[in-house]
Design an enzyme around this catalytic site. Structure first.
Site, PDB file in Angstrom:
ATOM      1  N   ASN A 260       0.810  -1.217   0.000  1.00  0.00           N
ATOM      2  CA  ASN A 260       0.000   0.000   0.000  1.00  0.00           C
ATOM      3  C   ASN A 260       0.839   1.261   0.000  1.00  0.00           C
ATOM      4  O   ASN A 260       0.340   2.349  -0.272  1.00  0.00           O
ATOM      5  CB  ASN A 260      -0.942   0.008   1.215  1.00  0.00           C
ATOM      6  CG  ASN A 260      -0.212  -0.042   2.547  1.00  0.00           C
ATOM      7  OD1 ASN A 260       0.929  -0.482   2.637  1.00  0.00           O
ATOM      8  ND2 ASN A 260      -0.868   0.402   3.605  1.00  0.00           N
ATOM      9  N   LYS A 261       2.142   1.146   0.292  1.00  0.00           N
ATOM     10  CA  LYS A 261       3.005   2.326   0.352  1.00  0.00           C
ATOM     11  C   LYS A 261       3.283   2.928  -1.022  1.00  0.00           C
ATOM     12  O   LYS A 261       3.753   4.069  -1.118  1.00  0.00           O
ATOM     13  CB  LYS A 261       4.320   1.980   1.050  1.00  0.00           C
ATOM     14  CG  LYS A 261       4.146   1.530   2.501  1.00  0.00           C
ATOM     15  CD  LYS A 261       3.493   2.607   3.367  1.00  0.00           C
ATOM     16  CE  LYS A 261       3.463   2.192   4.830  1.00  0.00           C
ATOM     17  NZ  LYS A 261       2.874   3.243   5.691  1.00  0.00           N
TER      18      LYS A 261
END
Length: 351
Positions: free
Chosen positions: A53-54
Site C-alpha cells: 500500500n506504500k
C-alpha cells in the site's frame, strides 16, 4: 516529471509501472473466517506494482513535491522506513530519475533490505530498540542525512499529512465503491497511521456508523494514547512485527476517526499469517496476519453479526518475509513453535 515517456499511438501499454498504482482488488475471505457471522474481505494491496500500500503515498507525495517545484534533476529523496515505504520510494525515484537514501530499522527483514538496495537506494540500517530521539534511531539518522545532503527532501511519512491524503483520495473511495457502500467495519494495522486515517476519514464521511478498528502491537503506544491522549513510555518494549505500532505519536494518525484499537501479539500474528496463506491461497505478510488475528479476537467478543461486512487491509506480500515468518528456523528462534503451533509438516524432498 523527469524523463516523461513517449507512447506510440495505438499501442496498448502502460507508459511505466506508476500507472498501475491503486485500484487493488477486494477478495472475499472464506476458510480463515469459517463460522464467523458476516462477510469478510481483504483489500489486497500487494496488487500494487511495488507489492504494498506504500506505493500510493510514495507516488502521491513525490508528485505533489513536483507540482510545488521542490524537486530538481539531482534531488535526493530521503526517508525513514521499516521497508515497504522505502521500496515504493526507491521504485518511484528510479522511474522518475531521482536519487534515494533510506534509513531503515534493523527490525526490517533481510529480504526487504536487499530489495531496497536492488532498487538503487542507499540504505542505512539503524538499531530498532533505541528511543526515537536517540541519534542512532532511524528517525534521527534520516534527519541528519537530509541536513547534510544538498538538494534533498525528507518525506517524513510519520508527520506528513500527504500520507493520509493519499489514502483519502484513493483507498477509501475504492473500498466504498467495491462494497457498494455496505461496509460496516474497517480493520487496519496502524503504524504511521496514514492508511487507516485516510480510509477512515473518507468512509466516515459516507457513513459515520462504520466501525474503524486499528490494530496495534504489544510494545507500542498507540492504543493507550487513543484511550488516554497521553504518551506512556512505560508501554514501549521490543517487538517483532514490522510496519505496525510506534514508540512515538505520528501526526499522520487521526485518532478522532478511529473507534477502537486492539492489540495483537507477535507470535499469534505470525501464525495467523501462515494460516491465512495456507487456507486462502493469498501469500500474506506479517501485518496482514496481524489484521486477521484482530478479526479473530473481535469475533471472540461478539463484534460481528450476520449483517457485518468487514474489510481488512492486507498491506503487503508474503515474499518480503521469507527470512522471518515463513522461515521455520526464525520461528524456532523466536520460540514460536510449541504444542499448539507446531512446525509445518510439509517438507522438501530431493530426488
Amino acid at each position: 516529471m523527469k524523463n516523461k515517456p513517449n507512447m506510440k499511438p495505438g499501442i496498448k501499454a502502460h507508459p511505466n509501472l506508476l500507472t498501475l498504482v491503486g485500484d487493488t482488488p477486494l477478495i472475499k475471505l472464506n476458510r480463515i473466517v469459517e463460522g464467523f457471522p458476516g462477510n469478510f474481505f481483504a483489500k489486497w494491496e500487494a496488487y500494487n506494482p511495488g507489492h504494498s500500500n506504500k506505493d500510493r503515498i510514495a507516488l502521491h507525495i513525490i508528485e505533489e513535491a513536483e507540482h510545488k517545484g521542490l524537486l530538481k534533476e539531482n534531488t535526493t529523496i530521503i526517508e525513514t522506513t521499516s521497508g515497504n515505504t522505502g521500496f515504493s520510494l526507491a521504485m518511484v525515484s528510479m522511474i522518475k530519475g531521482y536519487n534515494c537514501i533510506l534509513a531503515v530499522s534493523s527490525k526490517s527483514s533481510e529480504d526487504k533490505i536487499n530489495m531496497l538496495r536492488s532498487m538503487g537506494a542507499t540504505v542505512y540500517v539503524c538499531p530498532a530498540n533505541v528511543k526515537a530521539d536517540d541519534p542512532r534511531s532511524y528517525y534521527q539518522v534520516a534527519k541528519r542525512i537530509h541536513n547534510e545532503t544538498k538538494d534533498s527532501i525528507y518525506i517524513n511519512q510519520y508527520f506528513n499529512e500527504l500520507n493520509t491524503e493519499a489514502h483519502y483520495n484513493s483507498t477509501g473511495p475504492e473500498i466504498w465503491e467495491q462494497t457498494n457502500g455496505e461496509i460496516t467495519h474497517l480493520v487496519a494495522c496502524s503504524g504511521t497511521g496514514g492508511t487507516i486515517s485516510g480510509c477512515a476519514r473518507y468512509l466516515k464521511e459516507q457513513n459515520p456508523n462504520i466501525r474503524i478498528i486499528g490494530v496495534d502491537a504489544y510494545g507500542s503506544v498507540l492504543k493507550k494514547y487513543h484511550e488516554t491522549h497521553e504518551l506512556d513510555t512505560k508501554e514501549i518494549y521490543p517487538y517483532r512485527i514490522e510496519g505496525l505500532g510506534k514508540n512515538l505519536i505520528p501526526t499522520a494518525t487521526d485518532f478522532d476517526v478511529i473507534d477502537e484499537f486492539i492489540k495483537v501479539t507477535d507470535e499469534e500474528s505470525a501464525h495467523t499469517a501462515r494460516e491465512t496463506t495456507r487456507k486462502e491461497g493469498i501469500f500474506v505478510g506479517y501485518t496482514s496476519g496481524a489484521a486477521v488475528q484482530a478479526i479473530k479476537q473481535l469475533n471472540e467478543v461478539g463484534e460481528f453479526t450476520k449483517d457485518s461486512n468487514v474489510v481488512a487491509i492486507f498491506p503487503d506480500h508474503g515474499s518480503r518475509y521469507m527470512s522471518k515468518i515463513y522461515n521455520d528456523q526464525w520461528m524456532k528462534d523466536q520460540g514460536f513453535f510449541d504444542t499448539d503451533n507446531a512446525q509445518q509438516p510439509n517438507k522438501v524432498e530431493y530426488i
